[in-house]
Design a protein around this motif. Structure first.
Motif, mmCIF file in Angstrom:
data_model
loop_
_atom_site.group_PDB
_atom_site.id
_atom_site.type_symbol
_atom_site.label_atom_id
_atom_site.label_comp_id
_atom_site.label_asym_id
_atom_site.label_seq_id
_atom_site.Cartn_x
_atom_site.Cartn_y
_atom_site.Cartn_z
ATOM 1 N N ARG A 112 1.588 -24.396 -1.679
ATOM 2 C CA ARG A 112 1.495 -23.896 -0.173
ATOM 3 C C ARG A 112 2.602 -23.416 0.286
ATOM 4 O O ARG A 112 3.635 -23.667 0.067
ATOM 5 N N LEU A 113 2.714 -22.134 1.220
ATOM 6 C CA LEU A 113 4.508 -20.980 1.814
ATOM 7 C C LEU A 113 4.032 -21.880 3.194
ATOM 8 O O LEU A 113 5.390 -21.687 4.134
ATOM 9 N N THR A 114 3.259 -22.301 3.892
ATOM 10 C CA THR A 114 2.846 -22.604 5.087
ATOM 11 C C THR A 114 3.801 -24.121 5.316
ATOM 12 O O THR A 114 4.131 -24.776 4.252
ATOM 13 N N PRO A 115 4.046 -24.539 6.399
ATOM 14 C CA PRO A 115 4.641 -26.157 7.175
ATOM 15 C C PRO A 115 3.225 -26.847 6.495
ATOM 16 O O PRO A 115 2.015 -26.454 6.475
ATOM 17 N N SER A 116 3.414 -28.072 6.063
ATOM 18 C CA SER A 116 2.722 -28.917 5.896
ATOM 19 C C SER A 116 1.233 -29.198 7.094
ATOM 20 O O SER A 116 -0.041 -29.792 6.316
ATOM 21 N N HIS A 117 1.473 -29.029 7.664
ATOM 22 C CA HIS A 117 0.679 -29.159 9.030
ATOM 23 C C HIS A 117 -0.516 -27.387 9.401
ATOM 24 O O HIS A 117 -1.680 -28.094 9.965
ATOM 25 N N TYR A 118 -0.772 -26.953 9.347
ATOM 26 C CA TYR A 118 -1.412 -26.185 8.687
ATOM 27 C C TYR A 118 -1.416 -24.814 8.350
ATOM 28 O O TYR A 118 -0.165 -24.710 6.856
ATOM 29 N N ALA A 119 -2.442 -24.196 7.860
ATOM 30 C CA ALA A 119 -2.548 -23.220 6.350
ATOM 31 C C ALA A 119 -3.283 -22.123 6.956
ATOM 32 O O ALA A 119 -4.412 -22.016 7.566
ATOM 33 N N TYR A 120 -3.571 -21.272 6.266
ATOM 34 C CA TYR A 120 -4.246 -19.859 6.173
ATOM 35 C C TYR A 120 -5.517 -20.624 4.751
ATOM 36 O O TYR A 120 -5.035 -20.945 4.310
ATOM 37 N N LEU A 121 -6.986 -20.290 5.624
ATOM 38 C CA LEU A 121 -7.915 -20.072 4.508
ATOM 39 C C LEU A 121 -8.093 -18.630 4.414
ATOM 40 O O LEU A 121 -8.840 -17.860 5.763
ATOM 41 N N LYS A 122 -8.175 -17.926 3.009
ATOM 42 C CA LYS A 122 -8.740 -16.817 3.523
ATOM 43 C C LYS A 122 -10.342 -16.861 2.799
ATOM 44 O O LYS A 122 -10.405 -17.260 2.076
ATOM 45 N N ILE A 123 -11.282 -16.178 3.854
ATOM 46 C CA ILE A 123 -12.264 -16.212 3.722
ATOM 47 C C ILE A 123 -13.011 -15.198 2.552
ATOM 48 O O ILE A 123 -14.632 -14.888 2.274
#
Length: 442
Positions: free
Chosen positions: A136-147
């Protein structure tokens, strides 16, 4: 007997440009590279080749992408290009004929094929590995979810369908399994993204999928209902103002998903919206905003607008400013019209000169500053839950339910030295400025 030194694995450098959709694509490619045993290099010099994931939406993005490719070629010499710029004809090959390969966006397998052509495959390719096992390229506490990928709209100023194709919704079971994995890995906030989030499932006629042994319809409402069961923040981005958006408001009122809507209205003039080939009218939008806020008073609405669209008169621009006064949007972004190569709007009469396009953008943002500030002032003295993003010398940096990462404001906690990144805390808002809030722990 001397030890036999194991040969180092081939190393791949990676550069990711553009929007969160491109970031999601990058995560998938990096995950496959790592799964196949390739090392990921942080430097040009340490890489056997470099992959550049490009953006090609507007001229400035094209220029940045081409410059980045040139830099990678100069520093490393072996470059594979992917992403939206790769789908824009032969511009990459014409500018940088020495690149090893060029693919379009969401092309993880094509990128891996190109890598295999120049670096030895280490073992059988791994298919469909998703976070948390993935990178993941985001911090560990949030993430993108592509639908979903692509878009069925043909907005006259946009070339996204020619770059990313028509709408292709991901199977809802796959989406929910990825979301569940992320939640189990400690992610506290999921940012739901696509080109057109409201249209999720239209292409598959809202086909029923399965998650946790039960049927779930491939539609945004059912997706949000299922995501709400994970017990983490769910934030919606790129939500077109279709009537089905109204169905999401009760979920926000019940606290199941965040009271936050990112809706790209683009303009308020009926004539300009028609020229843009955009849905909705300003009058209907204002009525719906009022209805949304009546049910969810704490709702945060973010939107984007284009100034200086071909044919836009001063009166029509003022109509947009009047709309902002009426709508009282919380967050606004504005772009001066950019004549992107291939966009049908470029052929419209009445082109607005660049100086006026930019001058109107600046006026719009200055006009919105007072509105945004007044909206933030209503939060002073109230308590709220925030998610901590960083710890600094002067305290903690967090975000409220109304703040998406990187595009919205921040909450500065003046006494937050002893809390942790990724933690939810309760704060009382003490002050604000144009964009940010200041608070103390409760």
């Amino acid at each position: 007997m001397p030890k036999i030194r194991k040969a180092a694995s081939p190393s791949v450098g990676f550069i990711s440009l553009g929007c969160p959709k491109a970031t999601s694509d990058s995560e998938q490619i990096l995950t496959r590279l790592r799964a196949e045993g390739y090392e990921i290099s942080a430097t040009y010099a340490g890489a056997d080749l470099v992959v550049v994931n490009t953006c090609g939406f507007i001229d400035a993005a094209v220029e940045e992408s081409l410059d980045t490719i040139g830099e990678a070629l100069a520093e490393n010499g072996k470059v594979i290009v992917t992403g939206c710029l790769g789908a824009k004809g032969d511009i990459v090959r014409q500018t940088h004929p020495q690149v090893l390969a060029v693919t379009g966006p969401h092309a993880a397998q094509e990128v891996m094929n190109a890598v295999h052509a120049h670096l030895p495959p280490l073992h059988d390719p791994f298919v469909d590995l998703v976070p948390p096992q993935g990178i993941r390229l985001t911090p560990s506490h949030y993430a993108y979810l592509k639908i979903s990928e692509g878009c069925n709209h043909r907005c006259s100023f946009c070339i996204i369908p020619s770059l990313r194709g028509d709408l292709v919704s991901r199977p809802i079971g796959d989406v929910l399994r990825e979301a569940e994995n992320l939640a189990n890995a400690g992610v506290k906030e999921l940012l739901v993204i696509s080109q057109d989030t409201s249209a999720y499932g239209v292409d598959v006629k809202y086909r029923t999928g399965f998650w946790g042994g039960r049927p779930v319809k491939t539609r945004l409402l059912e997706l949000c209902q299922a995501l709400s069961e994970l017990g983490i923040w769910i934030r919606l981005h790129y939500v077109y103002p279709y009537p089905n958006v109204d169905d999401l408001i009760p979920l926000m009122a019940e606290g199941k998903i965040l009271p936050y809507l990112d809706v790209p209205f683009q303009h308020a003039s009926a004539r300009i919206l028609k020229l843009m080939k955009r849905p909705a009218s300003a009058e209907k939008v204002l009525d719906r905003i009022a209805a949304w806020r009546s049910e969810v008073p704490e709702l945060t609405i973010r939107s984007t607008f284009i100034t200086g669209f071909p044919g836009e008169t001063e009166a029509e621009f003022n109509e947009l400013l009047d709309f902002l006064d009426e709508a009282q949007l919380d967050r606004v972004g504005a772009f001066a019209y950019s004549p992107v190569k291939g966009a049908s709007a470029n052929e419209l009469p009445g082109a607005v000169v660049e100086e006026i396009r930019e001058e109107r953008r600046m006026r719009l943002m200055q006009h919105q500053e007072d509105i945004s500030t007044q909206r933030l002032e209503t939060r002073i003295g109230k308590t709220m839950t925030v998610l901590v993003d960083d710890i600094e010398e002067d305290g903690a940096v967090a975000r409220s339910m109304g703040d998406a990462p990187e595009i919205d404001g921040l909450v500065y906690i003046t006494d937050g030295e002893n809390i942790d990144i990724g933690e939810f805390v309760e704060v009382e808002v003490t002050d604000c400025d144009v964009h940010d809030l200041y608070a103390r722990l409760v």
